[in-house]
Design an enzyme around this catalytic site. Structure first.
Site: not given
Length: 384
Positions: A157, A369, A339-340, A131, A365
């Site tokens: 990436t 916080e 739900i599943h 950060s 990115e």
């Protein structure tokens, strides 16, 4: 105030969703399980112009606005975040070149990316620096007519598949001011001294390539410097306003995908002789999921509009959108798994993958916080 998309924008959204359903959905589980980069899908995406969605038409791209690019991101991520990131991140780092690069750099680096012939990346984070961007230690020394770069970058990436990277380096250690000693320099992956080591075992976005980059006396020409020497940090902050808006769009897409799958399952799955969607507990979950997803979408679209209009509230809006949409993504994916029931805990159903993929939106990115710090700083007028 107009909340309607244009006919062209609706068409973009529909075409992207069809592409995602036809080309990504059938192979999403395979690429996730095998942690395999989807070169074949990227080739088909390039044929649609998705490789350079945000790159100007004059450099071979589609020339989409930030809002239109956000629509592309949302629809791709609703189907599969891992492959979606592989597609949308082929231009990662292009914003810096578009905004600050020379005409030569735009032709050399943007055009092959826009046509799908090359993949770019942005190398910012380091093993000991996440950060706190102002503490990067990768060093670029000026030497004759070029730069010599030494250091490590982490969690990058496209690290092992990228053809070139916009690298944040310290170039002026004696510069006055904490943020004035950094520059962005393009490094081609075929330079001597450059190596990339793939990172495996990730929780999510496993189809996307992530790596550690090592720079060992990597020499690049002087003309690879992006913009003004010593202004890299401030350039990056502007770059973050755009990328954080796009991560917000990723979050909206994941939440949308979770909502769609949860609704379908609640309609089809029966317990006690009727669909589970008939039960109020499930209805309330669905209502909350869809409401929060729409709220995140509107905040994200406003942030994208701010990018396009250079609105003075952009930094605040981008951080608000990123923090909120990523939280909604995680929460909606969690509820979709709930739900599943037991079925959602195995990879027979997409919600298991969405649940794992969602978490990264709260980390890359700038963590959630950090986004709250930025929002508070902007509100209080604190500056950097």
């Amino acid at each position: 105030m107009d909340f309607e998309l244009s006919d062209e924008q609706r068409q973009i959204r529909e075409e992207i969703r069809r592409f995602a359903e036809n080309e990504i959905a059938p192979v999403a589980r395979e690429y996730d399980v095998e942690e395999k980069f989807p070169f074949e899908v990227l080739d088909r995406a390039a044929e649609m112009g998705l490789s350079g969605a945000n790159i100007p038409v004059e450099y071979g791209g589609a020339g989409y606005s930030a809002l239109e690019t956000a629509l592309v991101v949302e629809e791709l991520f609703a189907v599969d975040p891992g492959i979606a990131l592989s597609i949308t991140a082929t231009t990662f780092g292009s914003d810096a070149i578009m905004e600050f690069g020379t005409e030569d750099q735009k032709e050399r680096f943007l055009e092959p990316v826009a046509t799908g012939e090359a993949i770019m990346g942005a190398a910012i984070s380091e093993p000991d620096t996440g950060s706190d961007v102002s503490s990067v230690s990768t060093r670029a020394e000026k030497e004759d007519d070029g730069w010599v770069i030494d250091g490590n970058k982490m969690w990058i990436t496209n690290g092992t598949v990228g053809d070139f990277f916009v690298v944040m380096c310290e170039t002026d250690s004696e510069a006055e001011g904490r943020y004035n000693g950094f520059s962005q320099i393009v490094v081609e992956a075929d330079r001597d001294g450059f190596t990339a080591e793939k990172i495996t075992g990730k929780l999510g976005i496993r189809a996307s390539d992530t790596a550690e980059l090592i720079f060992d006396d990597v020499r690049v020409p002087e003309e690879n410097l992006v913009g003004t020497r010593g202004m890299g940090f401030l350039q990056l902050m502007q770059f973050f306003d755009v990328t954080r808006t796009m991560v917000a769009a990723q979050g909206v897409g994941i939440a949308k995908g979770a909502c769609e799958r949860a609704l379908d399952y609640a309609t089809e799955r029966e317990q006690f002789g009727r669909p589970i969607g008939d039960f109020q507990a499930i209805q309330h979950k669905l209502a909350d999921m869809h409401t929060r997803t729409e709220a995140a979408r509107q905040l994200t679209y406003k942030s994208a509009w701010s990018v396009d209009s250079s609105d003075e509230q952009l930094t605040t809006l981008a951080s608000m959108a990123k923090e909120f949409a990523s939280r909604v993504a995680v929460d909606c994916a969690n509820e979709a798994v709930q739900i599943h029931g037991g079925a959602g805990y195995v990879n027979d159903f997409d919600v298991e993958r969405l649940y794992r993929d969602a978490k990264i939106t709260q980390i890359y990115e700038g963590t959630s916080e950090i986004q709250k710090n930025i929002i508070a700083r902007e509100l209080l007028g604190k500056g950097f």
